[in-house]
Scaffold this motif. Structure first.
Motif, PDB file in Angstrom:
ATOM      1  N   ASP A 125     -21.196  19.782 -54.083  1.00 32.70           N
ATOM      2  CA  ASP A 125     -20.072  19.913 -55.017  1.00 32.70           C
ATOM      3  C   ASP A 125     -18.665  20.462 -54.318  1.00 32.70           C
ATOM      4  O   ASP A 125     -17.770  19.673 -54.536  1.00 32.70           O
ATOM      5  N   THR A 126     -19.106  21.613 -53.524  1.00 31.13           N
ATOM      6  CA  THR A 126     -17.854  22.177 -52.777  1.00 31.13           C
ATOM      7  C   THR A 126     -17.117  21.114 -51.978  1.00 31.13           C
ATOM      8  O   THR A 126     -16.014  20.937 -52.054  1.00 31.13           O
ATOM      9  N   ILE A 127     -17.980  20.423 -51.280  1.00 33.55           N
ATOM     10  CA  ILE A 127     -17.259  19.331 -50.293  1.00 33.55           C
ATOM     11  C   ILE A 127     -16.491  18.300 -50.977  1.00 33.55           C
ATOM     12  O   ILE A 127     -15.658  18.047 -50.720  1.00 33.55           O
ATOM     13  N   LEU A 128     -17.173  17.919 -52.144  1.00 32.77           N
ATOM     14  CA  LEU A 128     -16.528  16.759 -52.951  1.00 32.77           C
ATOM     15  C   LEU A 128     -15.231  17.427 -53.672  1.00 32.77           C
ATOM     16  O   LEU A 128     -14.266  16.804 -53.842  1.00 32.77           O
ATOM     17  N   GLN A 129     -15.444  18.507 -53.987  1.00 40.21           N
ATOM     18  CA  GLN A 129     -14.189  19.157 -54.652  1.00 40.21           C
ATOM     19  C   GLN A 129     -12.846  19.266 -53.660  1.00 40.21           C
ATOM     20  O   GLN A 129     -11.871  18.786 -53.924  1.00 40.21           O
ATOM     21  N   SER A 130     -13.367  19.535 -52.407  1.00 40.70           N
ATOM     22  CA  SER A 130     -12.379  19.618 -51.570  1.00 40.70           C
ATOM     23  C   SER A 130     -11.792  18.254 -51.207  1.00 40.70           C
ATOM     24  O   SER A 130     -10.738  18.213 -50.617  1.00 40.70           O
ATOM     25  N   LEU A 131     -12.533  17.188 -51.592  1.00 40.08           N
ATOM     26  CA  LEU A 131     -11.749  15.878 -51.167  1.00 40.08           C
ATOM     27  C   LEU A 131     -11.160  15.192 -52.453  1.00 40.08           C
ATOM     28  O   LEU A 131     -10.694  14.139 -52.461  1.00 40.08           O
ATOM     29  N   THR A 132     -11.145  16.194 -53.625  1.00 31.70           N
ATOM     30  CA  THR A 132     -10.507  15.328 -54.768  1.00 31.70           C
ATOM     31  C   THR A 132      -9.079  14.794 -54.628  1.00 31.70           C
ATOM     32  O   THR A 132      -8.807  13.967 -55.362  1.00 31.70           O
ATOM     33  N   ASN A 133      -8.353  15.614 -53.580  1.00 30.44           N
ATOM     34  CA  ASN A 133      -6.904  15.220 -53.701  1.00 30.44           C
ATOM     35  C   ASN A 133      -6.820  13.866 -52.711  1.00 30.44           C
ATOM     36  O   ASN A 133      -5.729  13.329 -52.569  1.00 30.44           O
ATOM     37  N   ASN A 134      -7.910  13.290 -52.167  1.00 29.42           N
ATOM     38  CA  ASN A 134      -7.950  12.030 -51.285  1.00 29.42           C
ATOM     39  C   ASN A 134      -9.038  11.264 -51.838  1.00 29.42           C
ATOM     40  O   ASN A 134     -10.244  11.409 -51.608  1.00 29.42           O
ATOM     41  N   LEU A 135      -8.805  10.302 -52.745  1.00 29.40           N
ATOM     42  CA  LEU A 135      -9.607   9.514 -53.549  1.00 29.40           C
ATOM     43  C   LEU A 135     -10.406   8.674 -52.539  1.00 29.40           C
ATOM     44  O   LEU A 135     -11.773   8.626 -52.771  1.00 29.40           O
ATOM     45  N   SER A 136      -9.804   8.216 -51.774  1.00 28.02           N
ATOM     46  CA  SER A 136     -10.504   7.265 -50.972  1.00 28.02           C
ATOM     47  C   SER A 136     -11.337   7.710 -50.082  1.00 28.02           C
ATOM     48  O   SER A 136     -12.755   7.155 -49.714  1.00 28.02           O
ATOM     49  N   LEU A 137     -11.074   8.881 -49.525  1.00 21.37           N
ATOM     50  CA  LEU A 137     -12.150   9.794 -48.766  1.00 21.37           C
ATOM     51  C   LEU A 137     -13.246  10.119 -49.761  1.00 21.37           C
ATOM     52  O   LEU A 137     -14.309  10.043 -49.086  1.00 21.37           O
ATOM     53  N   GLU A 138     -13.068  10.526 -50.833  1.00 20.70           N
ATOM     54  CA  GLU A 138     -14.136  10.921 -51.625  1.00 20.70           C
ATOM     55  C   GLU A 138     -15.063   9.827 -51.826  1.00 20.70           C
ATOM     56  O   GLU A 138     -16.381   9.830 -51.950  1.00 20.70           O
ATOM     57  N   TYR A 139     -14.426   8.838 -52.146  1.00 20.54           N
ATOM     58  CA  TYR A 139     -15.217   7.465 -52.411  1.00 20.54           C
ATOM     59  C   TYR A 139     -16.162   7.092 -51.146  1.00 20.54           C
ATOM     60  O   TYR A 139     -17.400   6.813 -51.279  1.00 20.54           O
ATOM     61  N   LYS A 140     -15.472   6.994 -50.117  1.00 26.00           N
ATOM     62  CA  LYS A 140     -16.190   6.923 -49.005  1.00 26.00           C
ATOM     63  C   LYS A 140     -17.514   7.768 -48.806  1.00 26.00           C
ATOM     64  O   LYS A 140     -18.696   7.556 -48.332  1.00 26.00           O
TER      65      LYS A 140
END
Lengths: 214, 1317
Positions: free
Chosen positions: B908-923
């Motif tokens: 969760d934390t990790i995904l949280q940290s990526l919320t501002n970069n959608l493509s990375l989160e998606y990846k």
């Protein structure tokens, strides 16, 4: 092109033979070797002759009775650093002129060492001439004529005092050498080394070609 | 025959040379035939211009002669002897008869006798010729035989047999004492050749009224002769000619039978010659070679005897010629003369298969024997084939005598012979064709000449002779050049070039530097050409690099004048020093900047290795100071020359090539090193810094110079103990130069750029690493400091890596122990040497830092994963929390794996940290989804629904194309949520899928239908591709089918039909296609009648024709049939499988089981103590039913679950052997061929002697006297081979009948060779 029309056949004159000799000039630097040759070959004299690098090559032909003598002259450099070159040139030579400067005693003693070296190393039949150059500067003479003459006689050398500047004795010394050189001998040291070739055309061939030309 | 061929006492082993030798000697001495006697050399012609010999030179053959012959022609029957009337000499313009190799001569004496005989005694035209001994006989068409002696004088004339008609064949016996003459009417005479007296009349050997085509005396020992006549039957077809070679002794047998095909008019040819044959193993044998020819093909056969006496023939080669052969003769063992039907004479080299020369023989008016073949004199009762074959037959008029070819014209006798090699040269010289003469001479010299006659002796000797001769030619050519000088001929430079070329190829330097030079020396132009001509041979090495000094001097002067500096340099570098005017060359080199040549002179001539450095480096320095920023070309050239020179010297090699002489390499190495390390130059001023040479070279090309030094360090001079000291000194000096205490401004001439400085330092660092040199602590410190400088300048990245590597190398080799870690770390950080930092951190075991370093470095960040995996969780967390986005960018999958294995709780934390970069989160989500989806053993990851829905939403946003596929799989979302998401992102396809999943078919269908309509509309406007529309239709059809009747799909069909209203051909095609597609896919689910009704109601859809409907229907039916078959097959398979399973179960159930123990392993009670049942498993363990739990399994062998079947011992059934088919069983099977063809009735053939004709060539002209050669065309019937004894003057010849076997052969074949021993 146009001049060729009147050109003579090479060696087409009547003299019977052509001899080719290799001649080497040796001696201390600045004694006037190059000047001597220049005077002999081109009849010129430069007051400030640049010093020779290594060795220079010139040819000159002299006529002697019925023989054409063609000199291949190797004018070696006198500077110490070029001395190692000298054997290459006197090895196959039929004649050598050792030059010294009559205003400089050292050059004479140097000339004597050259003569010794030639007698020791060069072909036994080599004709050596001793030339005391700069005879025009007789007022500054250091080496006496007699001294040199005596030395020459002792060693069986031709000797003349020459002056490249005034052309004194220059042609004479070469002619004297030419006279002294053997002209009939076929097998000299020259032919073996392949350097000094002697072209002696057979009389028959000469005659035949001569006729057809006329 | 000629003695040279029948040398009775000569050795068995004749060598070709020996044969040639004989010929040569006979040519000059013994041969009495005048043509041979006379050797028309240039001298003889010049010496005796008035000499009218009996034989003519080629120049004598002029038109008047031909006219004279023509005018004397009478109208005898012989006039049709020659068929040659077509191309008889009527041309007025003619070129010389003779070729370069072949000499063509008319024997005037004999010719005039023939003409006069014709005129005076009506002798007719010449029809046959033979030569032997010192006699030559000519037969005429009116039956006269004229005997000539060697001086061409008529010795006798035999007129007795005029009534017998034309003479068709003539032959000498081997010693030339007797002559056999055959007449066209079958008469045969034997004459004494010396006086023409008739010795015998042979009447029995030959049937009358048949032309004698060949008489041959072929056995000198038995004095046998052979007369050939061939009885000919009328035949219509002319079958292929076959050559048969028959060995007569010891017993008669056929040695070879070879069919010759070709045009009917082509006469077959045979010719023998002893030839030297090179065998495969290199040895040489001399064997007779038989040349067979017909039409345009020549076959060569070698005759040899195997151990024992068996004669064999082996084929050698086959040669195809571009013309039809009319006659073929060997001229010598290497040369073959071929007369073609156009009367061109070709000289062929057998070995090279070359056509060496072609001569036109049409002037000869060759006498053909066609009338004999046609049987004109005997009534012409011969077959067409025979007549055709005789069309071009000239067996008796083109013969070989020694090495000469005699050609009998109707009124003249011509001789062709090959010139000897000197004659050939002379021939060319007389015509002033010097280049050709020289080329020819050179080919003789190089032993490549063809058809060489008269050049003999050992190979060495031959070369010598040829060389002398060619040199003579060359001298003549040069004299020609001399003439040129006077004549102002402009082509002189090519002559000079040719002369130079040949002098060099002949290795005749005396001529080159002597005579030729003397000639060219006179003229400036010639001299220039001469000197230019020398360049190429000097450079390619064919000329020794040693010229006479004068020529070398002139060459240098010329090239200097012509500004050909590159060539000049190449030549100077090549030439030996002792032929160079050193003063001249040095001066020119200085002026022209020919540095290589200069260095070469200085080192080679003077042995001075330091001079180039002392003289040229200051020059380079001066050039470098040029205000221009870029280096001039001269400067680069000089610098490179110096570098190469330095490298060569340091490696102990000669410059620019070759090795140094013994003892020199050491001197060269020492000298050059001393020169390089000179503290000051020879002409130093006070301002000069130390080591000017090294400095200059570094400034010029630091990398190149360092490479030179690196190469030099491999040499023993730098690896020995002393050498290492040298090395140390050199390194110290270099360091001193680049790290001078007094920094210089870039303006200073001695300034060394940072780049050069780095290069030196890197070089030094490498040396230090290899422990070959040691450095002081301070120096090292300073060096590192400079290396780790943070360069703001635009230096290449490459450079940074190199510096980094250097520092790394030092670290690895532990040379930096004296410098503290922190200092180094600071320095490395300053220079951003991440690998250095990493190394330092790993030495400290600060793994987090190491990982961070790796992540930061783009080249190596892929290697970070194993490191991360090994980090303790806390550190890992620390790293990941900082670098999440970087790590995902590097490799999302790897990162996901690590997260899944180590940090599941942190997702969760990790995904949280990526919320501002959608493509990375998606990846990352994608990677995690993959892991969750394809569970591996050690990773178990469950993603929460929120994550999955987030993933779906991101996918809709970022990769809408993948959504449908994703939804079809296990997407793990709540269905209604998923539907909402896809609706939100307006993914219609996905929405339809979701609706279908929710069971809302109708809605899904409506959705898709709407979309389909839109698409169709777009398509109509040419904005969508056809495949897209088709895809949509398939999708629709799919949903309809899946709904399986829950859906009314008629709207779809209606849409389809509606779209037909507009008329557009191309679109209609698509519509039809779509309709068919849909109907076919629906046919399984809907009632056929409905479909049919739809189709019929809308004829426009199918453009109304019945054919289209049929196509549609058949498609529908096929589909339905396919589905039906599918269903049936599936049902059958299922029941089959069921049946099998049942069968197995039944079998197992019925099998008895052995029990291994009598007690139940559970209750330890005997099995017999049983209240209910005993269960025995397949493994042999038995249990009480009550003791067993559920499910039933054997406790002892847990792996065997259930009822383990006992393996059955399969009885070894004997394998069936494959037997051959029935009909092969019989042992006495024989190979049966097709029924044998009926053999023609020999008796009939043999008895049919009523009609005669003859054709043939009997060639015993061969060196093997034991062969009879008979040429006969096929189906000509029988053949009489009569062998008579010539010594028996009045005896009846022994007629030898060929054995039946051969005769049998005869009936289908035609040429016989019979050896007699």
């Amino acid at each position: 092109m146009a001049t060729r029309g009147t050109a003579q056949r090479p060696n087409g004159s009547t003299q019977g033979k052509i001899c080719q000799f290799k001649l080497v000039l040796l001696g201390e630097s600045a004694v006037g070797k190059s000047s001597l040759v220049l005077r002999f070959v081109k009849g010129q004299f430069h007051e400030y002759q640049e010093s020779t690098i290594g060795a220079a090559f010139l040819t000159q032909t002299v006529c002697l009775d019925d023989t054409t003598v063609k000199f291949e002259i190797w004018d070696t450099a006198g500077q110490e650093r070029y001395h190692s070159l000298a054997p290459m040139y006197y090895r196959g030579a039929q004649a050598a002129i050792v030059v010294y400067d009559i205003t400089n005693q050292d050059t004479f003693s140097r000339a004597q060492t050259w003569v010794k070296e030639l007698q020791r190393q060069a072909s036994p039949s080599i004709v050596i001439a001793l030339a005391g150059n700069k005879a025009d500067l007789a007022n500054k003479r250091v080496v006496e004529y007699d001294e040199a003459q005596t030395y020459a006689d002792e060693n069986g050398l031709l000797f003349m005092e020459t002056s490249a500047k005034t052309a004194m004795n220059v042609n004479d010394i070469f002619l004297a050498i030419a006279k002294k050189l053997p002209k009939n001998e076929q097998s000299g040291s020259a032919s073996t080394s392949g350097q000094g070739r002697r072209l002696v055309e057979s009389d028959g061939q000469k005659a035949a070609t001569g006729n057809c030309c006329k | 025959m000629a003695e040279n061929e029948f040398v009775p006492n000569s050795d068995e082993c004749l060598v070709t040379e020996a044969i040639n030798l004989d010929i040569e000697e006979l040519d000059n001495t013994e041969y009495a035939i005048p043509i041979v006697e006379e050797s028309p050399t240039l001298e003889s012609i010049l010496m005796e211009p008035d000499y009218e010999s009996l034989s003519e030179t080629e120049d004598d053959i002029v038109v008047p002669l031909g006219e004279k012959l023509g005018s004397s022609e009478t109208t005898s029957i012989g006039s049709h002897l020659s068929l040659n009337s077509l191309n008889k000499s009527s041309k007025t313009a003619h070129k010389p008869y003779s070729g370069v190799i072949l000499r063509h001569v008319i024997l005037k004496g004999i010719t005039s006798q023939i003409v006069s005989a014709n005129e005076r005694v009506n002798a007719g035209l010449a029809s046959a010729v033979a030569a032997g001994g010192n006699m030559l006989v000519i037969g005429t068409s009116h039956g006269l035989i004229l005997g000539f002696d060697s001086s061409q004088t008529l010795r006798w004339c035999d007129q007795e047999t005029r009534h017998q008609g034309s003479i068709s064949a003539l032959c000498f016996n081997y010693d030339g004492s007797r002559v056999l003459a055959g007449f066209v009417r079958g008469h045969i005479l034997m004459l004494d050749s010396s006086n023409g007296k008739v010795l015998r009349i042979l009447t029995d050997v030959h049937p009358l009224d048949t032309a004698v085509l060949h008489v041959k005396e072929f056995c000198p020992i038995y004095h046998c002769y052979c007369i050939l006549n061939l009885s000919v039957q009328s035949i219509d077809s002319f079958e292929p000619v076959t050559v048969i070679i028959v060995c007569i002794r010891p017993r008669m047998r056929v040695v070879l039978s070879h069919p010759l095909t070709g045009a009917a008019i082509a006469p077959p040819q045979l010719s023998w010659q002893l030839v030297v044959i090179q065998t495969a193993d290199g040895s040489r044998v001399i064997d007779p070679v038989l040349a067979l020819a017909r039409d345009n093909v020549v076959y060569f056969y070698q005759v040899y005897t195997e151990i024992g006496t068996r004669v064999k023939l082996s084929p050698l080669r086959r040669m195809t010629l571009p013309y039809m052969i009319s006659n073929l003769r060997w001229l010598n063992p290497r040369s073959l003369v071929v007369l073609d039907t156009q009367e061109k004479l070709h000289l062929l080299d057998v070995r090279a298969q070359d056509n060496l020369e072609t001569l036109d023989m049409s002037r000869v008016g060759i006498s053909y024997a066609s009338s004999h073949f046609k049987g004109l004199s005997t009534g012409g009762n011969v077959s067409k084939a025979m007549a055709l074959a005789g069309e071009r037959a000239c067996y008796n008029t083109v013969i070989v005598f020694g090495t000469q070819l005699l050609l009998l014209g109707t009124k003249s006798l011509h001789v062709i012979c090959m010139r000897t090699w000197t004659e050939r040269l002379q021939h060319l010289i007389v015509q002033k064709r010097f280049p050709e003469a020289l080329a020819l001479g050179l080919s003789f010299y190089q032993d490549k000449g063809k058809a060489v006659i008269g050049l003999r002796g050992s190979k060495q000797r031959r070369r010598q002779i040829a060389r002398d001769k060619v040199c003579e030619v060359l001298v003549q050519y040069m004299d020609e050049l001399n003439q040129c000088l006077v004549d102002e001929n402009t082509g002189y430079d090519t002559i000079v070039l040719t002369c130079v070329d040949y002098c060099i190829q002949l290795e005749n330097l005396d001529l080159l530097f002597g005579k030729l030079w003397d000639i060219v020396f006179e003229s400036e132009g010639l001299k220039t050409s001469y000197l230019h001509a020398l360049e190429a041979p000097l450079l390619d090495g064919s000329l020794q690099p040693r010229l006479p000094p004068l020529i070398a001097q002139q060459l240098v002067t010329l090239y200097d004048q012509e500004d050909k500096v590159d060539s000049l340099e190449a030549i100077v570098v090549l030439l030996n020093v002792d032929c160079l005017d050193i003063h001249q060359v040095t001066t020119i080199c200085r002026q022209r900047g020919l540095w290589e040549a200069l260095i070469y002179l200085q080192t080679t001539a003077l042995g001075d290795f330091t001079a180039p450095i002392h003289q040229l480096v200051p020059t380079l320095q001066n050039l470098l100071q040029d205000p221009l920023t870029t280096l001039s070309r001269d400067c680069i050239k000089l610098g490179n020359a110096i570098l190469v020179y330095t490298s060569c010297c340091l490696a102990g090699r000669g410059f620019p090539k070759d090795e140094l002489p013994e003892g020199m390499p050491q001197k060269a190495k020492a000298d050059i090193l001393r020169a390089l390390l000179a503290q000051h130059s020879s002409l130093a001023n006070d301002m000069e810094r130390q080591y000017p040479y090294l400095r200059t070279l570094l400034q010029f090309d630091a990398k190149g110079f360092l490479d030179v030094i690196a190469i030099a360090f491999q040499e023993p001079e730098f690896t020995s103990e002393m050498g290492l000291r040298h090395r140390q000194r050199l390194i110290d000096i270099l360091l001193g130069i680049v790290m001078s205490n007094t920094p210089l401004t870039p303006k200073n001439i001695d300034y060394i750029t940072l780049e050069q400085q780095f290069m030196v330092l890197i070089f030094v660092a490498n040396e230090v690493c290899e422990s070959t040199v040691t450095l002081e602590y301070n120096t090292l410190n300073k060096m590192i400091d400079i290396l780790c400088i943070d360069v703001h300048m635009e230096l290449s990245k490459d450079f940074k890596t190199k510096r980094e590597n250097a520092v790394l190398g030092l670290l690895h080799s532990k040379k930096l122990c004296n410098i503290s870690d922190n200092t180094l770390l600071n320095l490395a950080n300053r220079a951003k040497f991440i690998r250095v930092v990493e190394l330092l951190y790993s030495a400290r075991e600060d793994w987090v830092a190491v990982c961070e370093c790796m992540i930061l470095e783009p080249l190596r960040h892929h290697d970070v994963w194993p490191w991360l995996e090994n980090l303790p969780t806390v550190s890992l967390n620390q790293v990941i929390s900082v670098h999440t986005s970087t790590l995902v960018t590097i490799n999302a999958n790897q990162f996901a794996t690590i997260v899944a294995t180590r940090l599941q709780n942190k997702i969760d934390t990790i995904l949280q940290s990526l919320t501002n970069n959608l493509s990375l989160e998606y990846k990352l989500l994608g990677a995690l989804y993959q892991i969750a989806q394809y569970k591996e053993e050690d990773v178990s990851l469950e993603l929460t629904t929120e994550h999955l829905e987030r993933y779906l939403a991101l996918m809709c946003e970022l990769e809408p194309a993948h959504v449908v596929a994703h939804l079809h799989g296990s997407h793990g979302c709540r269905l209604d949520e998923a539907l909402k998401i896809v609706q939100k992102w307006n993914c219609k396809d996905a929405e339809a899928v979701m609706l279908e999943k929710l069971g809302n078919y109708q809605e899904a269908f409506d959705l898709l239908l709407k979309q389909f309509e839109n698409r169709l509309e777009i398509y109509r406007q040419d904005e969508a591709s056809e495949s897209e529309t088709v895809h949509a239709a398939i999708q629709l059809a799919g949903i309809c089918r899946r709904s399986a009747g829950n859906l009314d799909w008629m709207p779809l069909v209606e849409v389809m039909f509606r779209s037909h209203s507009e008329n557009n051909k191309q679109k209609d095609i698509l519509n039809g296609k779509l309709l068919r597609l849909i109907l076919e896919s629906l046919s399984g689910t809907s009632i056929l009648s409905n479909i049919l009704e739809q189709i019929l109601r809308n004829p426009s859809a199918t453009s109304g024709t019945m054919g289209d409907i049929r196509q549609l229907l058949s498609g529908v039916l096929t589909q339905s049939r396919y589905e039906q078959t599918l269903v049936e097959t599936t049902a059958r398979l299922v029941s089959l499988e069921l049946h099998k399973a049942l069968e197995t179960s039944l079998r197992d159930a019925g099998r008895a089981c052995g029990n291994v123990s009598i007690t139940c392993p559970v209750c330890r009670q005997p099995l017999s103590h049983c209240s209910d049942h005993v269960v025995v498993f397949g493994c042999g363990h038995g249990y009480h039913l009550t003791c067993l739990g559920e499910p039933k399994s054997c406790y002892k062998c847990l792996n065997t679950k259930g009822w383990a079947p006992i393996a059955t011992n399969v009885a070894h059934t004997r394998k069936k052997q494959l037997l051959p088919p029935e009909f092969l069983h019989h042992k006495d099977l024989v190979l049966r061929l097709a029924p044998s063809c009926s053999i023609p009735d020999l008796e009939g053939t043999l008895s049919a002697k009523t009609q005669y004709g003859s054709i043939g060539s009997l060639s015993s002209n061969s060196p093997v006297r034991s062969f009879v050669t008979i040429v006969k065309t096929s189906s000509f019937g029988h053949l009489d081979l009569s062998i008579g004894d010539m010594s028996n003057d009045n005896g009846i010849p022994d007629s030898v009948r060929l054995p039946t076997c051969i005769l049998e052969h005869f009936s289908q074949t035609c040429i016989i060779h019979a050896p007699i021993l």
